[in-house]
Design a protein around this motif. Sequence first.
Motif, mmCIF file in Angstrom:
data_model
loop_
_atom_site.group_PDB
_atom_site.id
_atom_site.type_symbol
_atom_site.label_atom_id
_atom_site.label_comp_id
_atom_site.label_asym_id
_atom_site.label_seq_id
_atom_site.Cartn_x
_atom_site.Cartn_y
_atom_site.Cartn_z
ATOM 1 N N LEU A 175 -48.989 -0.282 -5.695
ATOM 2 C CA LEU A 175 -49.049 -0.839 -7.047
ATOM 3 C C LEU A 175 -48.272 -2.143 -7.168
ATOM 4 O O LEU A 175 -48.644 -3.029 -7.945
ATOM 5 C CB LEU A 175 -48.491 0.171 -8.058
ATOM 6 N N TRP A 176 -47.194 -2.220 -6.408
ATOM 7 C CA TRP A 176 -46.306 -3.390 -6.488
ATOM 8 C C TRP A 176 -45.493 -3.415 -5.213
ATOM 9 O O TRP A 176 -45.531 -2.471 -4.426
ATOM 10 C CB TRP A 176 -45.399 -3.265 -7.718
ATOM 11 N N GLU A 177 -44.776 -4.471 -5.035
ATOM 12 C CA GLU A 177 -43.899 -4.535 -3.872
ATOM 13 C C GLU A 177 -42.900 -3.377 -3.918
ATOM 14 O O GLU A 177 -42.215 -3.182 -4.918
ATOM 15 C CB GLU A 177 -43.139 -5.877 -3.862
ATOM 16 N N ARG A 208 -42.790 0.181 3.260
ATOM 17 C CA ARG A 208 -41.347 0.139 3.008
ATOM 18 C C ARG A 208 -41.055 0.398 1.532
ATOM 19 O O ARG A 208 -40.264 -0.307 0.887
ATOM 20 C CB ARG A 208 -40.771 -1.212 3.436
ATOM 21 N N ALA A 209 -41.720 1.389 1.010
ATOM 22 C CA ALA A 209 -41.637 1.688 -0.417
ATOM 23 C C ALA A 209 -40.303 2.331 -0.781
ATOM 24 O O ALA A 209 -39.788 3.175 -0.038
ATOM 25 C CB ALA A 209 -42.784 2.603 -0.819
ATOM 26 N N ARG A 210 -39.793 1.928 -1.927
ATOM 27 C CA ARG A 210 -38.564 2.528 -2.459
ATOM 28 C C ARG A 210 -38.883 3.490 -3.596
ATOM 29 O O ARG A 210 -38.040 4.326 -3.954
ATOM 30 C CB ARG A 210 -37.636 1.424 -2.966
ATOM 31 N N TYR A 211 -40.105 3.393 -4.133
ATOM 32 C CA TYR A 211 -40.506 4.271 -5.233
ATOM 33 C C TYR A 211 -41.921 4.798 -4.954
ATOM 34 O O TYR A 211 -42.806 4.038 -4.549
ATOM 35 C CB TYR A 211 -40.465 3.535 -6.577
ATOM 36 N N ALA A 276 -44.541 5.222 -15.553
ATOM 37 C CA ALA A 276 -43.868 5.412 -14.269
ATOM 38 C C ALA A 276 -43.716 4.084 -13.545
ATOM 39 O O ALA A 276 -42.666 3.795 -12.951
ATOM 40 C CB ALA A 276 -44.659 6.405 -13.415
ATOM 41 N N LEU A 277 -44.754 3.249 -13.602
ATOM 42 C CA LEU A 277 -44.682 1.934 -12.964
ATOM 43 C C LEU A 277 -43.636 1.064 -13.645
ATOM 44 O O LEU A 277 -42.858 0.362 -12.982
ATOM 45 C CB LEU A 277 -46.055 1.255 -13.012
ATOM 46 N N ALA A 282 -38.430 -1.572 -13.586
ATOM 47 C CA ALA A 282 -37.133 -1.770 -14.246
ATOM 48 C C ALA A 282 -35.991 -1.464 -13.301
ATOM 49 O O ALA A 282 -34.944 -2.139 -13.330
ATOM 50 C CB ALA A 282 -37.055 -0.901 -15.492
ATOM 51 N N GLN A 283 -36.180 -0.443 -12.446
ATOM 52 C CA GLN A 283 -35.123 -0.095 -11.495
ATOM 53 C C GLN A 283 -34.882 -1.211 -10.487
ATOM 54 O O GLN A 283 -33.810 -1.291 -9.883
ATOM 55 C CB GLN A 283 -35.493 1.183 -10.741
ATOM 56 N N GLN A 284 -35.886 -2.072 -10.330
ATOM 57 C CA GLN A 284 -35.735 -3.196 -9.400
ATOM 58 C C GLN A 284 -35.381 -4.496 -10.133
ATOM 59 O O GLN A 284 -35.405 -5.572 -9.551
ATOM 60 C CB GLN A 284 -37.033 -3.400 -8.603
#
Length: 299
Positions: A175-177, A208-211, A276-277, A282-284
């Motif tokens: 969905l995103w980086e 390399r996903a964090r979420y 969720a996205l 926001a967490q990033q």
Amino acid sequence: MQVAEEHDMAPEVARELGGFLEQRREQIAQRWADTALFRTVFTVSRDEAVEACKAVVDALAVVARSGRLEDTEAPGFGAVREQLGRMAASRAQAGFSTSQVAGEVARLREPATALLRAEFDDPSGEPAHACALALTTLLGTLRLVVMETTVSSGEELIARQRQQLLEVATPVIKLWENIVAVPLIGTLDSARSQVVMENLLEAIVDERARYAILDITGVPTVDSLVAQHLMKTVAAARLMGAECIVSGIRPAIAQTIVHLGIDLGTIVTRAGLADALAYALAQQGIAVSNRPAAGASSR
């Protein structure tokens, strides 16, 4: 005494049948190449069909020489079992049932028997009859071998298709980086849950996903088993260094989870995939704002 003589004749008849198959290999192959079993499988080249027929005749000759006319595990069949399996699978994919394929194998008997009887001065005599009976027995065993390979090929095809459907039904989307998502639709059973976990973990490594977002909007019901699968997937993702977010928990599912006493307190949940996205962004440190529609007046 007569019974003993008949018993002693069986190996001799089998060897005679083996010699016939070896000597008339070319003629039998030429006739078989025009039968439905081979003609509809080897459609590009008749020569290819003839060579396939020769391989089957060679295998039958080996079986006949061994005297194991009724043994589906006779060594001779091993040489062509893979080829027979491919042919049977091709006919099955064309919509033919196991019994229809077996019927096509049965039609190999008539041209081979006609050649066999022509070898005898008296085609209706006892020696010719004994050899024809042995040939019928041998081709009956071949039919069993083909039926076994047809069933086995069908089961393997179903297993492959099931695995492919599971993989298609559980795509992992970037969905995103550093953010991936798995939109789940339909029932979540053990087999599918395993595929979800494997695909998600691979995507976490590759991207390399964090979420990782598990969207269950399309999951009709959630029971204790489904909840356990979700918990295991979340735990596995955490071990890979990614935070899981579960989205799409509808009111009915939320009530079911509460009634079952399932604790999802350690899992981040959001109402929908967009929420969720937005949380993951926001967490990033990426702010999401709603832009007014084009042409809309702001007051």
